[in-house]
Design a protein around this motif. Structure first.
Motif, PDB file in Angstrom:
ATOM      1  N   VAL A  98       0.815  -1.223   0.000  1.00  0.00           N
ATOM      2  CA  VAL A  98       0.000   0.000   0.000  1.00  0.00           C
ATOM      3  C   VAL A  98       0.842   1.264   0.000  1.00  0.00           C
ATOM      4  O   VAL A  98       0.288   2.371  -0.120  1.00  0.00           O
ATOM      5  N   THR A  99       2.160   1.142   0.122  1.00  0.00           N
ATOM      6  CA  THR A  99       3.024   2.322   0.099  1.00  0.00           C
ATOM      7  C   THR A  99       3.928   2.344  -1.126  1.00  0.00           C
ATOM      8  O   THR A  99       4.821   3.191  -1.203  1.00  0.00           O
TER       9      THR A  99
ATOM     10  N   LEU B 240       1.976  -2.483  -5.166  1.00  0.00           N
ATOM     11  CA  LEU B 240       1.163  -1.532  -5.919  1.00  0.00           C
ATOM     12  C   LEU B 240       2.056  -0.514  -6.621  1.00  0.00           C
ATOM     13  O   LEU B 240       3.087  -0.110  -6.097  1.00  0.00           O
ATOM     14  N   PRO B 241       1.661  -0.082  -7.814  1.00  0.00           N
ATOM     15  CA  PRO B 241       2.386   1.021  -8.462  1.00  0.00           C
ATOM     16  C   PRO B 241       2.133   2.325  -7.709  1.00  0.00           C
ATOM     17  O   PRO B 241       1.224   2.407  -6.882  1.00  0.00           O
ATOM     18  N   ARG B 242       2.915   3.344  -8.007  1.00  0.00           N
ATOM     19  CA  ARG B 242       2.715   4.624  -7.331  1.00  0.00           C
ATOM     20  C   ARG B 242       1.379   5.253  -7.697  1.00  0.00           C
ATOM     21  O   ARG B 242       0.758   5.922  -6.875  1.00  0.00           O
ATOM     22  N   ALA B 243       0.944   5.057  -8.933  1.00  0.00           N
ATOM     23  CA  ALA B 243      -0.337   5.626  -9.367  1.00  0.00           C
ATOM     24  C   ALA B 243      -1.128   4.558 -10.126  1.00  0.00           C
ATOM     25  O   ALA B 243      -0.576   3.848 -10.976  1.00  0.00           O
ATOM     26  N   TYR B 244      -2.431   4.452  -9.836  1.00  0.00           N
ATOM     27  CA  TYR B 244      -3.292   3.446 -10.476  1.00  0.00           C
ATOM     28  C   TYR B 244      -4.742   3.890 -10.305  1.00  0.00           C
ATOM     29  O   TYR B 244      -5.033   4.837  -9.551  1.00  0.00           O
TER      30      TYR B 244
ATOM     31  N   ASP C  50      -9.544  -5.072  -0.121  1.00  0.00           N
ATOM     32  CA  ASP C  50      -8.923  -5.146  -1.441  1.00  0.00           C
ATOM     33  C   ASP C  50      -8.493  -3.735  -1.869  1.00  0.00           C
ATOM     34  O   ASP C  50      -9.270  -2.981  -2.443  1.00  0.00           O
ATOM     35  N   TYR C  51      -7.261  -3.386  -1.577  1.00  0.00           N
ATOM     36  CA  TYR C  51      -6.775  -2.040  -1.887  1.00  0.00           C
ATOM     37  C   TYR C  51      -6.460  -1.876  -3.373  1.00  0.00           C
ATOM     38  O   TYR C  51      -6.188  -0.761  -3.818  1.00  0.00           O
ATOM     39  N   ARG C  52      -6.521  -2.936  -4.164  1.00  0.00           N
ATOM     40  CA  ARG C  52      -6.252  -2.807  -5.596  1.00  0.00           C
ATOM     41  C   ARG C  52      -7.464  -2.294  -6.373  1.00  0.00           C
ATOM     42  O   ARG C  52      -7.321  -1.758  -7.474  1.00  0.00           O
ATOM     43  N   THR C  53      -8.642  -2.450  -5.794  1.00  0.00           N
ATOM     44  CA  THR C  53      -9.857  -2.038  -6.506  1.00  0.00           C
ATOM     45  C   THR C  53     -10.656  -0.972  -5.773  1.00  0.00           C
ATOM     46  O   THR C  53     -11.563  -0.378  -6.350  1.00  0.00           O
ATOM     47  N   THR C  54     -10.298  -0.742  -4.478  1.00  0.00           N
ATOM     48  CA  THR C  54     -11.120   0.109  -3.634  1.00  0.00           C
ATOM     49  C   THR C  54     -10.256   1.150  -2.928  1.00  0.00           C
ATOM     50  O   THR C  54      -9.130   0.851  -2.512  1.00  0.00           O
ATOM     51  N   ALA C  55     -10.806   2.351  -2.784  1.00  0.00           N
ATOM     52  CA  ALA C  55     -10.138   3.424  -2.046  1.00  0.00           C
ATOM     53  C   ALA C  55     -10.877   3.681  -0.746  1.00  0.00           C
ATOM     54  O   ALA C  55     -12.116   3.733  -0.726  1.00  0.00           O
ATOM     55  N   LEU C  56     -10.122   3.826   0.329  1.00  0.00           N
ATOM     56  CA  LEU C  56     -10.709   4.222   1.611  1.00  0.00           C
ATOM     57  C   LEU C  56     -10.778   5.743   1.678  1.00  0.00           C
ATOM     58  O   LEU C  56      -9.798   6.430   1.382  1.00  0.00           O
ATOM     59  N   LEU C  57     -11.956   6.251   2.060  1.00  0.00           N
ATOM     60  CA  LEU C  57     -12.151   7.697   2.151  1.00  0.00           C
ATOM     61  C   LEU C  57     -12.634   8.060   3.549  1.00  0.00           C
ATOM     62  O   LEU C  57     -13.400   7.298   4.161  1.00  0.00           O
ATOM     63  N   PRO C  58     -12.247   9.231   4.083  1.00  0.00           N
ATOM     64  CA  PRO C  58     -12.722   9.633   5.408  1.00  0.00           C
ATOM     65  C   PRO C  58     -14.142  10.199   5.385  1.00  0.00           C
ATOM     66  O   PRO C  58     -14.769  10.348   6.427  1.00  0.00           O
ATOM     67  N   GLU C  59     -14.653  10.518   4.203  1.00  0.00           N
ATOM     68  CA  GLU C  59     -16.006  11.066   4.075  1.00  0.00           C
ATOM     69  C   GLU C  59     -16.536  10.739   2.685  1.00  0.00           C
ATOM     70  O   GLU C  59     -15.768  10.382   1.787  1.00  0.00           O
ATOM     71  N   PRO C  60     -17.861  10.841   2.472  1.00  0.00           N
ATOM     72  CA  PRO C  60     -18.433  10.484   1.163  1.00  0.00           C
ATOM     73  C   PRO C  60     -17.861  11.345   0.040  1.00  0.00           C
ATOM     74  O   PRO C  60     -17.384  12.461   0.248  1.00  0.00           O
ATOM     75  N   LEU C  61     -17.937  10.803  -1.170  1.00  0.00           N
ATOM     76  CA  LEU C  61     -17.454  11.527  -2.338  1.00  0.00           C
ATOM     77  C   LEU C  61     -18.252  12.806  -2.558  1.00  0.00           C
ATOM     78  O   LEU C  61     -19.457  12.874  -2.253  1.00  0.00           O
TER      79      LEU C  61
END
Length: 815
Positions: free
Chosen positions: A625-626, A656-660, A683-694
């Motif tokens: 993840v880094t 993971l690559p630096r950008a994807y 699954d960090y390859r397909t999903t992003a964790l966010l602190p609040e809704p988009l």
């Protein structure tokens, strides 16, 4: 000798006669000591102290210097040379952090301009030597301003210059502390001129002095220096009020002094305000200070305090030992701190002489500097006295730790008192039999007391008492105490011999064997022997830890491997298992962690902080993840997640690559984000964790697939070509920081904080040109303010006096 006034000089009218009298105040008697000898002898003492560096090929990069400071300065100069602009972002450590806000040393400090003309490692040594020399010069000028004779001012400057509280900072790499310590006597000198002469250009010079303190970038030490000069200004203005009872003018000039101090901080706004905002919001220190539980925050703020053992070492420097490792037996520190890499000792002779000022006639200045030295010691003791609870209420104190940093105010106070006391002792030696008897009685009594303690130390009674009543070291430190006992005993006898020599020197003057100049020379030699014997081990230790073949300075085949990957377009991070400091970063390789001390708090938490090595081995997901693709280890590692590609070098499978791009999101509280990200179910390859809704209108679609190509990349900006089969989020595994701006096909988009500490932006389906750039908007206003105020202060503080001198020297017109 003419009597010196201890009150503030009265304001004078602006006439030629009064200007001349102002230039000659306060009155000083004729001198027999040559002024040219002062800088010459000070320079010679500096050569003696730093001879491995000045006369030989050795470097003097201390422990923290090698860990961080060398990297920061090298990154700074390399960036400017390569890109022709100023670095705004450091991408090489801890996922990236702002260069100015995150504090990378004295980047705006005027002497740092020499970085662009010298080798970084050589520059470092010369800058440290220069500031030790300047510490003596500034102290000498400060004491002359107070009215001391040239020879006794020389003594005060010499004991401050040679004091281990300065030179020993070389070993831990405490450059910022050393800079402020060297500038402190200059700040007191400018304060004295401002509050006694009360001219516009004197206030302007004081403001420039404050700015210089802030530009050193050691905010804590600068803060303490401003404490000291502020208290001194209040003391001097109070003397003026007591003498003349002019409340209005006194208050007006106090306001002028305070305004000058504020303007001085404003002149250094570019160094002060951006780091202050970062410290309060993003730095990991916030979690230990402002947002920590009260008890934890107080404990953090009092780490690296002095203890009674260190206080005893202010008299007998060998008392508590050290970790410089120059003893044949190795480390000898048995005190209560984690270690001892420097020394606070300020010399025995000024400490021995100072009480002479309390005999018979006592001046207000004596009481002030006695009180300032005690105040500094109380603060330095931290939680070991209840007094720190009061200090802790002062704004700003809770932002710092290591109360012992304030010790330079104690050292300067002792040097000042010692110089005044020496002048009194020499004056009384021949002035009258009664006053001579007072000095004689005190000096021989003090020598006798030291002798008694030396006998008690030799007998073992002293340390038996200390261990039974004050402190008995636990565990391994008990062995260090045993190792240190012979050195401790010798230290008491050294101090006794120095006391005996000082008393004997004074007897020579009192009995007419030689004059005051010879006496000052002898006592100065004694003081230098005393202090240099303590300073030298730290300098030798600093030189000995520098290997000319160190990979940090000379490179390594592993570095060449990484550079080849970089030149091939690969973007990655590398980790060093088991330490290594900033070895990779020095050579431009981005590291998973490293050493900085002011990194972004969320990233530090994600990578485990001080538990980094354990986290790497227990959760290789951290490497994923880094974007940590490579791991170097001095010990063999066996894990299915790693592929060994060279001796000691491992590659992480499928990092993971630096950008994807990703198409799914999950909203989660920050308190749970790091655990969720590193947990096996996410699954960090397909999903992003966010602190609040988009935000409204941003709708990535699950299952998004795409490619990311790096087009251009510099620390301050980069450009990507992104292809996505549907609306998605572009993940960039660099730290989120609000000064970054992003555009997609030239249109601005908001940067979201994702995966707890990284960045994400929405991208539509198709191919797009994406650009990120660092916008230093938070630096522009402080930079403009700094430039404007420095220009004004330069004109007022330097231009006006120069113009006045030119006019004064201009011949009068012939009638």
């Amino acid at each position: 000798m003419p009597k010196r006034r201890d009150t503030v000089a009265k304001p004078v009218r602006k006439t030629a006669a009064s200007a001349e009298s102002r230039r000659t105040a306060p009155p000083r008697p004729p001198m027999g000591f040559p002024g040219w000898a002062v800088p010459l002898i000070y320079a010679l003492v500096c050569v003696i102290i730093f001879r491995e560096f000045v006369l030989g090929p050795d470097l003097v990069l201390g422990t923290d210097t090698q860990a961080l400071s060398y990297f920061a300065r090298n990154f700074y100069t390399t960036f400017v040379r390569n890109f022709g602009s100023f670095p705004l972002w450091d991408p090489l450590l801890f996922g990236g952090l702002p260069f100015v806000d995150g504090m990378h040393g004295d980047i705006f400090y005027p002497p740092s301009l020499a970085l662009f003309f010298m080798d970084t490692a050589q520059y470092w040594g010369w800058k440290m030597v220069l500031h030790v020399f300047l510490a003596g010069i500034f102290t000498y000028l400060w004491l002359r301003e107070l009215g001391l004779r040239r020879e006794t001012a020389f003594f005060g400057g010499l004991v401050y210059l040679a004091g281990p509280q300065l030179a020993s900072l070389l070993y831990p790499g405490g450059d910022g502390k050393l800079f402020v310590s060297a500038l402190a006597p200059l700040a007191f000198l400018l304060t004295e001129r401002a509050v006694s002469r009360r001219r516009v250009f004197d206030y302007a010079l004081f403001a420039l002095g404050v700015a210089l303190l802030v530009f050193t970038s050691h905010m804590q030490a600068a803060y303490f220096a401003i404490w000291g000069v502020s208290l001194y200004a209040i003391f001097r203005l109070a003397q003026w009020w007591i003498a003349e009872k002019k409340t209005g003018p006194v208050l007006a000039h106090f306001a002028a002094f305070a305004l000058a101090g504020v303007v001085g901080v404003g002149a250094a706004a570019v160094q002060f305000f951006p780091p202050l905002g970062y410290l309060r919001t993003y730095s990991h220190r916030t979690e230990r200070t402002l947002t920590a539980e009260k008890q934890d925050a107080y404990a953090y703020s009092t780490t690296w305090s002095l203890h009674p053992e260190e206080i005893a070492s202010l008299v007998v420097p060998e008392f508590v030992g050290d970790n410089a490792g120059q003893s044949a037996a190795g480390s000898t520190y048995w005190g209560r701190n984690q270690g001892k890499l420097n020394h606070e000792y300020a010399g025995f002779l000024p400490l021995m002489l100072a009480p002479l000022l309390l005999l018979r006639r006592r001046s207000g200045r004596t009481w002030f500097f006695l009180a300032l030295s005690v105040l500094a010691l109380l603060y330095a003791l931290g939680a070991n006295t209840p007094a720190f609870r009061l200090f802790y209420l002062i704004p700003g104190v809770r932002l710092f730790r290591a109360p012992s940093i304030i010790i330079f105010l104690y050292a300067l106070s002792i040097a000042t008192l010692g110089a005044f006391a020496l002048e009194r002792a020499l004056d009384w030696a021949r002035s009258s039999p009664e006053e001579a008897r007072v000095v004689r009685r005190y000096l021989w009594t003090a020598t006798g007391v030291v002798g008694v303690f030396a006998i008690l130390a030799s007998s073992g009674a002293l340390m038996a008492f200390w261990q039974n009543v004050i402190y008995a070291p636990p565990g391994d430190k008990r062995g260090f105490l045993t190792t240190n006992l012979p050195l401790l005993t010798n230290g008491f006898w050294f101090v006794f011999v120095f006391a005996l020599a000082a008393a004997g020197t004074w007897e020579g003057v009192a009995r007419g064997k030689f004059g005051p100049i010879v006496a000052v020379a002898l006592i100065s030699c004694i003081a230098v022997l005393d202090e240099v014997r303590v300073s030298r081990p730290f300098v030798r230790a600093t030189a000995s830890i520098n290997d000319p073949n160190d990979p940090m300075l000379r490179g390594h085949p592993l570095i060449d491997f990484f550079k080849e990957r970089q030149q091939g377009g690969e973007v990655f991070r590398a980790a060093i298992f088991g330490g290594g400091g900033n070895l990779f970063a020095v050579h431009g390789i981005e590291q998973l962690a490293g050493h900085h001390g002011n990194e972004i708090g969320r990233y530090r938490e994600l990578v485990g902080g001080d538990r980094l090595d354990n986290l790497i081995l227990s959760q290789f997901r951290l490497m994923d993840v880094t974007n940590t693709t490579y791991l170097y280890s001095g010990v063999a590692l066996t894990a299915p997640e790693l592929v060994q590609i060279a001796p000691g070098l491992y590659q992480k499978r499928d990092a993971l690559p630096r950008a994807y791009v990703v198409g799914a999101t999950e909203v989660i509280a920050d308190s749970l984000a790091a655990g969720r990200l590193l947990g096996g179910q996410f699954d960090y390859r397909t999903t992003a964790l966010l602190p609040e809704p988009l935000p409204a209108g941003v709708m990535p679609q699950a299952g998004a697939q795409g490619t990311v190509e790096w087009v251009e990349r510099t620390p301050n900006a980069f450009r990507l070509r992104v292809q996505s089969d549907r609306p998605a989020l572009l993940m960039v595994l660099d730290n989120y920081y609000p000064m970054w701006r992003a555009t997609v096909d030239g249109n601005p988009v908001d940067i979201l904080r994702a995966n707890y500490t990284f960045r994400a932006i929405p991208v539509p389906a198709g191919q797009h040109d994406v650009q990120f750039r660092y916008d230093p908007s938070n630096l522009r206003t402080p930079a403009i303010v700094s430039a404007l105020l420095l220009t004004i202060l330069g004109i007022l503080g330097l231009g006006l006096p120069l113009l006045a001198r030119v006019k004064a020297r201009r011949p009068a017109p012939v009638a």
